[in-house]
Structures are given as structure tokens and as C-alpha cells.
Design a protein around this motif. Structure first.
Motif, PDB file in Angstrom:
ATOM      1  N   ILE A  85       0.838  -1.205   0.000  1.00 58.23           N
ATOM      2  CA  ILE A  85       0.000   0.000   0.000  1.00 58.23           C
ATOM      3  C   ILE A  85       0.870   1.251   0.000  1.00 58.23           C
ATOM      4  N   THR A 128      -8.250   1.893   0.054  1.00 61.83           N
ATOM      5  CA  THR A 128      -7.850   0.973   1.122  1.00 61.83           C
ATOM      6  C   THR A 128      -7.809   1.730   2.445  1.00 61.83           C
ATOM      7  N   ARG A 129      -7.882   0.955   3.523  1.00 66.16           N
ATOM      8  CA  ARG A 129      -7.779   1.535   4.865  1.00 66.16           C
ATOM      9  C   ARG A 129      -6.515   0.981   5.501  1.00 66.16           C
ATOM     10  N   TYR A 134      -7.446   6.502   4.849  1.00 66.91           N
ATOM     11  CA  TYR A 134      -7.830   5.951   3.556  1.00 66.91           C
ATOM     12  C   TYR A 134      -6.770   6.318   2.532  1.00 66.91           C
ATOM     13  N   ALA A 142      -4.721  -3.655  -5.707  1.00 64.24           N
ATOM     14  CA  ALA A 142      -5.766  -4.031  -4.747  1.00 64.24           C
ATOM     15  C   ALA A 142      -6.125  -5.507  -4.883  1.00 64.24           C
ATOM     16  N   ILE A 145      -3.583  -7.456  -3.012  1.00 64.15           N
ATOM     17  CA  ILE A 145      -3.816  -7.351  -1.568  1.00 64.15           C
ATOM     18  C   ILE A 145      -4.972  -8.255  -1.160  1.00 64.15           C
ATOM     19  N   PHE A 152      -8.321  -4.989   4.253  1.00 62.00           N
ATOM     20  CA  PHE A 152      -7.779  -3.665   3.984  1.00 62.00           C
ATOM     21  C   PHE A 152      -8.489  -2.947   2.840  1.00 62.00           C
ATOM     22  N   ILE A 153      -9.180  -3.677   1.991  1.00 62.36           N
ATOM     23  CA  ILE A 153      -9.835  -3.082   0.829  1.00 62.36           C
ATOM     24  C   ILE A 153     -11.211  -2.555   1.239  1.00 62.36           C
TER      25      ILE A 153
END
Length: 180
Positions: A85, A128-129, A134, A142, A145, A152-153
Motif C-alpha cells: 500500500i 484501502t484503509r 484511507y 488491490a 492485496i 484492507f480493501i
């Protein structure tokens, strides 16, 4: 002080006779001789209990190692996700519009530029967080991930086709309620 056997001590004390002592000795010898001839293993219960205890400890240690390995693997995956990320984070641009999205049932908004808003809407960027903030990343990143963890998405829109500049009907929008 000389050490004498228990048998000698019993004889001196008068608690047994020489005949009884010899019979006991010969009986023990006969038992050992028979056991050797028949090749019988003398079962030692304390030895069996010790072996069982060692086996239980080994099983317990194996389980603890599996738990530790799983935790270490989980930490490694988390570190990989954070690195992915951070290395692929996209800039929100000069804030011009607010992009609204849903995060765990709550409506959140992110101030982005018009171009970033279009990329988010068309599915080129995902939200994403990470650590309570964010971040914007490309959709293929993504997807990588999501292979590791879905936690996380926050948002990935379905990719849509971009309208070309040569399209004569680009100025005419199709209404949402149009039924075919």
C-alpha cells in the motif's frame, strides 16, 4: 565401616536363617534365567510413563510451534500488505470534489481531484484503509492485496469503458431508469 547387604544384616539380627536366604537367592536367579531364556522383556512402568510424558511434551511443543509459525506468517503478510500500500499509494490531487463511499455501513467521503474521481468511478483506483487512514491504490494492486487479506480493501468499483473523445453521442447521457 563396611557396607553389608540387607541379607547379611537380617542374618545378624536373627530375623532370618541361612537356608531361607539361600532359597531367596536361588529363586531370584531362576527367575532371571527363565526370563533370559524366554527373552521376555521386563516391563518397566516408570520407563513407559516417562516415554509417554516425553511424547506428550513433544506434541505440545509441536502445537506451540505451529501457533508461533502461524502468528509469524500473519505478521509477515500484514507487513507485506503495508509495504504494498505504501509503495503504490496514489495522490488524491488538488481537492475539487468529494467522493462518497461506504465503509462498514458508514458513509465516508474523500476529497479528490476530478481526474481521481473519474478513476475511482471507472474502477482504475481502489480505496484501502491502513492505520485508520484511507489511501488510493491502483486496482491491480488491490487485487494482489485481496489475495492476502480482504480486511484492507474498502472499495473497488467494477471497471467501465471510457468514452472516447471521438464519440458523437458523448454529450448525451443514458438515463438510469431506461428499460430495454
Amino acid at each position: 565401616m563396611s557396607v553389608s547387604s540387607l541379607q547379611d544384616q537380617l542374618l545378624k539380627a536373627g530375623l532370618t536363617t541361612k537356608d531361607k536366604a539361600n532359597k531367596a537367592k536361588s529363586a531370584q536367579r531362576k527367575k532371571k534365567k527363565i526370563a533370559r531364556k524366554q527373552k521376555q522383556d521386563i516391563v518397566d512402568e516408570s520407563k513407559l510413563a516417562a516415554e509417554q510424558l516425553i511424547a506428550e511434551k513433544a506434541d505440545k511443543a509441536r502445537e506451540l510451534n505451529q501457533i508461533k509459525n502461524a502468528e509469524a506468517e500473519e505478521k509477515a503478510v500484514l507487513a507485506q500488505i503495508k509495504q504494498i500500500i505504501d509503495s503504490n499509494q496514489q495522490d488524491t490531487g488538488k481537492p475539487a470534489v468529494s467522493f462518497n463511499f461506504s465503509d462498514n455501513g458508514a458513509i465516508k467521503s474523500l476529497d479528490v481531484s476530478n481526474e481521481v474521481h473519474r478513476h475511482l468511478s471507472n474502477g482504475r483506483l481502489a480505496i484501502t484503509r491502513l492505520d485508520g487512514a484511507y489511501k488510493l491504490i491502483p486496482t491491480p494492486v488491490a487485487a494482489k492485496i485481496m489475495q492476502r487479506s480482504d480486511d484492507f480493501i474498502v472499495l473497488i468499483n467494477e471497471p467501465t469503458e471510457e468514452v472516447s473523445e471521438d464519440d458523437p453521442y458523448a454529450d448525451y447521457q443514458i438515463p438510469d431508469d431506461l428499460m430495454w
